[in-house]
Scaffold this motif. Sequence first.
Motif, mmCIF file in Angstrom:
data_model
loop_
_atom_site.group_PDB
_atom_site.id
_atom_site.type_symbol
_atom_site.label_atom_id
_atom_site.label_comp_id
_atom_site.label_asym_id
_atom_site.label_seq_id
_atom_site.Cartn_x
_atom_site.Cartn_y
_atom_site.Cartn_z
ATOM 1 N N ILE A 150 47.316 45.993 23.233
ATOM 2 C CA ILE A 150 47.503 45.042 24.337
ATOM 3 C C ILE A 150 46.525 45.200 25.500
ATOM 4 O O ILE A 150 46.742 44.604 26.556
ATOM 5 N N VAL A 151 45.460 45.975 25.339
ATOM 6 C CA VAL A 151 44.560 46.214 26.474
ATOM 7 C C VAL A 151 43.176 45.654 26.168
ATOM 8 O O VAL A 151 42.652 45.814 25.064
ATOM 9 N N PHE A 152 42.562 45.017 27.188
ATOM 10 C CA PHE A 152 41.325 44.276 26.998
ATOM 11 C C PHE A 152 40.328 44.587 28.111
ATOM 12 O O PHE A 152 40.693 45.068 29.180
ATOM 13 N N ARG A 153 39.063 44.260 27.842
ATOM 14 C CA ARG A 153 37.999 44.469 28.825
ATOM 15 C C ARG A 153 37.734 43.172 29.584
ATOM 16 O O ARG A 153 37.593 42.116 28.978
ATOM 17 N N PRO A 154 37.655 43.240 30.909
ATOM 18 C CA PRO A 154 37.441 42.013 31.686
ATOM 19 C C PRO A 154 35.978 41.593 31.724
ATOM 20 O O PRO A 154 35.077 42.403 31.533
ATOM 21 N N GLU A 155 35.799 40.318 32.003
ATOM 22 C CA GLU A 155 34.464 39.788 32.238
ATOM 23 C C GLU A 155 34.336 39.516 33.736
ATOM 24 O O GLU A 155 34.996 38.634 34.271
ATOM 25 N N LEU A 156 33.485 40.293 34.417
ATOM 26 C CA LEU A 156 33.346 40.172 35.867
ATOM 27 C C LEU A 156 32.544 38.938 36.245
ATOM 28 O O LEU A 156 31.530 38.625 35.611
ATOM 29 N N ARG A 157 33.027 38.254 37.294
ATOM 30 C CA ARG A 157 32.295 37.121 37.841
ATOM 31 C C ARG A 157 32.015 37.370 39.317
ATOM 32 O O ARG A 157 32.061 38.516 39.780
ATOM 33 N N ASP A 158 31.737 36.328 40.082
ATOM 34 C CA ASP A 158 31.130 36.464 41.409
ATOM 35 C C ASP A 158 31.822 37.468 42.328
ATOM 36 O O ASP A 158 31.198 38.400 42.831
ATOM 37 N N TRP A 159 33.128 37.257 42.583
ATOM 38 C CA TRP A 159 33.792 38.101 43.576
ATOM 39 C C TRP A 159 33.905 39.547 43.093
ATOM 40 O O TRP A 159 33.603 40.485 43.848
ATOM 41 N N GLN A 160 34.301 39.745 41.857
ATOM 42 C CA GLN A 160 34.447 41.107 41.355
ATOM 43 C C GLN A 160 33.091 41.824 41.277
ATOM 44 O O GLN A 160 33.001 43.025 41.560
ATOM 45 N N LEU A 161 32.035 41.088 40.920
ATOM 46 C CA LEU A 161 30.699 41.692 40.913
ATOM 47 C C LEU A 161 30.274 42.100 42.312
ATOM 48 O O LEU A 161 29.697 43.175 42.526
ATOM 49 N N ALA A 162 30.548 41.227 43.293
ATOM 50 C CA ALA A 162 30.185 41.531 44.682
ATOM 51 C C ALA A 162 30.954 42.747 45.189
ATOM 52 O O ALA A 162 30.389 43.613 45.870
ATOM 53 N N VAL A 163 32.232 42.828 44.854
ATOM 54 C CA VAL A 163 33.035 43.977 45.289
ATOM 55 C C VAL A 163 32.547 45.256 44.616
ATOM 56 O O VAL A 163 32.446 46.305 45.263
ATOM 57 N N ARG A 164 32.224 45.168 43.345
ATOM 58 C CA ARG A 164 31.671 46.345 42.658
ATOM 59 C C ARG A 164 30.446 46.871 43.397
ATOM 60 O O ARG A 164 30.338 48.077 43.695
ATOM 61 N N ASP A 165 29.516 45.989 43.726
ATOM 62 C CA ASP A 165 28.297 46.410 44.417
ATOM 63 C C ASP A 165 28.598 46.865 45.845
ATOM 64 O O ASP A 165 27.972 47.809 46.349
ATOM 65 N N GLY A 166 29.562 46.194 46.502
ATOM 66 C CA GLY A 166 29.940 46.591 47.851
ATOM 67 C C GLY A 166 30.563 47.974 47.886
ATOM 68 O O GLY A 166 30.334 48.751 48.829
ATOM 69 N N LEU A 167 31.359 48.307 46.883
ATOM 70 C CA LEU A 167 31.942 49.647 46.801
ATOM 71 C C LEU A 167 30.848 50.710 46.713
ATOM 72 O O LEU A 167 30.913 51.759 47.372
ATOM 73 N N LEU A 168 29.829 50.429 45.899
ATOM 74 C CA LEU A 168 28.733 51.389 45.748
ATOM 75 C C LEU A 168 27.922 51.499 47.035
ATOM 76 O O LEU A 168 27.526 52.609 47.442
ATOM 77 N N GLU A 169 27.684 50.368 47.704
ATOM 78 C CA GLU A 169 26.982 50.416 48.987
ATOM 79 C C GLU A 169 27.752 51.222 50.020
ATOM 80 O O GLU A 169 27.163 51.880 50.897
ATOM 81 N N ALA A 170 29.101 51.173 49.932
ATOM 82 C CA ALA A 170 29.943 51.896 50.888
ATOM 83 C C ALA A 170 30.054 53.377 50.543
ATOM 84 O O ALA A 170 30.761 54.121 51.230
ATOM 85 N N GLY A 171 29.378 53.804 49.484
ATOM 86 C CA GLY A 171 29.338 55.224 49.140
ATOM 87 C C GLY A 171 30.419 55.680 48.176
ATOM 88 O O GLY A 171 30.608 56.890 47.987
ATOM 89 N N ILE A 172 31.124 54.734 47.551
ATOM 90 C CA ILE A 172 32.146 55.111 46.564
ATOM 91 C C ILE A 172 31.458 55.134 45.205
ATOM 92 O O ILE A 172 31.482 54.181 44.434
#
Length: 555
Positions: free
Chosen positions: A172-194
């Motif tokens: 029952i577990v699947f891999r997501p396909e990231l789009r605009d907002w999730q991609l931006a948050v991913r990059d923002g997390l890395l910019e914030a040092g996480i």
Amino acid sequence: MARPICFCLQYFALLMSFGAIVSYARPPLQHPQEEPSYLKFVFNATELPPQDYYDYIIVGGGTAGCPLAATLSRAYKVLVLERGGVAYGKPNLMNHEGFLTTLMDANPFDSPAQAFTSEEGVSNARGRVLGGGTAINAGFYSRADREFYQKSGVDWDQKIVNKSYEWVERAIVFRPELRDWQLAVRDGLLEAGIDPFNGFRLDHVAGTKIGGSIFDSYGKRHTAADLLSYAKPSNIKVSVHASVERVLLASSSPHAGSRLSAVGVAYRDHMGKYHHALVGKHGEVILSAGAIGSPQLLLLSGIGPRPYLSAWGIPVAHHLPSVGQFLYDNPRNGISIVAPIPLEQSLIQVVGITESGAYIEAASNVIPFASPPHSVFIRTPSSPLYLPVATLMEKIIGPLSSGSLRLASTDIRVNPIVRFNYFNNPVDLERCVNGTRMIGDILRSRSLENFKFRDWFGGRSFRFVGPALPVDQSNHRVMEDFCRRTVSTIWHYHGGCVVGKVVDRNFRLNGIDALRVVDGSTFGVSPGTNPQATVLMLGRYVGLKILRERMRYKS
């Protein structure tokens, strides 16, 4: 300066939440219209006999109860009693776009999401449907952190733990396909040092990662009920609309002072008719009714603090002071913004696992906006307008602050009264401040520039829905006030039957034979970013352990 805007606020209490989506070797995806095979052994409680015998009776067909039942049914006769109905065929439940609608339609009486409000005034919900919380949540899937196993009081067999996770994930577990907002948050997390970026991972690891989800590539929800497809059909009955009112107890011998043992349960169908389900030799009653339902049922069965039960006029079967105590809920805080660009529907897909006691997550929704009546400037459209809203939220680890549960009625259908005592422990408040400051760091990242509006003078700023973060995020007192003022739930409440206080390390109830509790009520701390994966694993894990125990009886 960022400017708040206010409209349709009932939508936004739910927006700062949850999550989304893993892929392994597995059977082919079931088409969204295909009827699940487990429905062949699902019955309305009215169809069951007034009395019957089983090897195992599982109260609650939810996140832990379904994998537990499927596992035990491979060798023993199992009955699952679920107070709600079936999720299949209900579009709001079974696709990711219906997440908000499901929670907004929660009511105390008959909806799949049963609403309740803590004494602090924080709105919450509990599952009342086959599949439990997995049928109403946002689907995010991530395994427990290492500290959970160390602090839980259980002697985990890590090999069985890993195999149990894998058993769930194949189905029952699947891999997501990231789009605009999730991609931006991913990059923002890395910019914030996480950092570092750990890619797609199901295990818990510090940094930024993409997690799993129980939503497949069709956007269809898969729930714990899907794991019933692994059950042995001839050995299992699943009864829906079955409201268990008490655990039936009897002395193991006629001598005074002998231990009590669970011998079955009494339940009512939706017509009000009573049924009795009883267990045979070496059988057990297992409560998997969740952090609200399991302690509530124990109290109504006369298991709990003697003075408290006596005050309610409930005959005391067994004095167990910690039933309903040590109840926890992870507080959630964050912000929501209106996006100036088209926005996808997404639940939680990316998480920032920090070293300062907080997890950062995000979601995005396209929601209806009701225009003010008789607007001078906007002609009311014949169909609703839709606005793209994005959220950033933080959840603290733990928490350390605990509360309690007490009865509101002797009617099992009535929600008990709960208090979580959010931020009662100052460490929790400090963690919230750390997490909200990180949200500020992400908002200041280059990755989120496209989510700002341009003003008349060429500047750019966010448009907030509801509270914005304080301007001076270095002011500790102001940040603490923001945490207290904006506290909400992320639906990760747990405790009430904690290991070492109510159950032992094998999840057996202290002082009573043939009775266990197997669900999140046994947790004294929330496992990692989201408890769903670990509660699913728990059901499979305990089932396998019981099968091994029974093998020893035969040898």
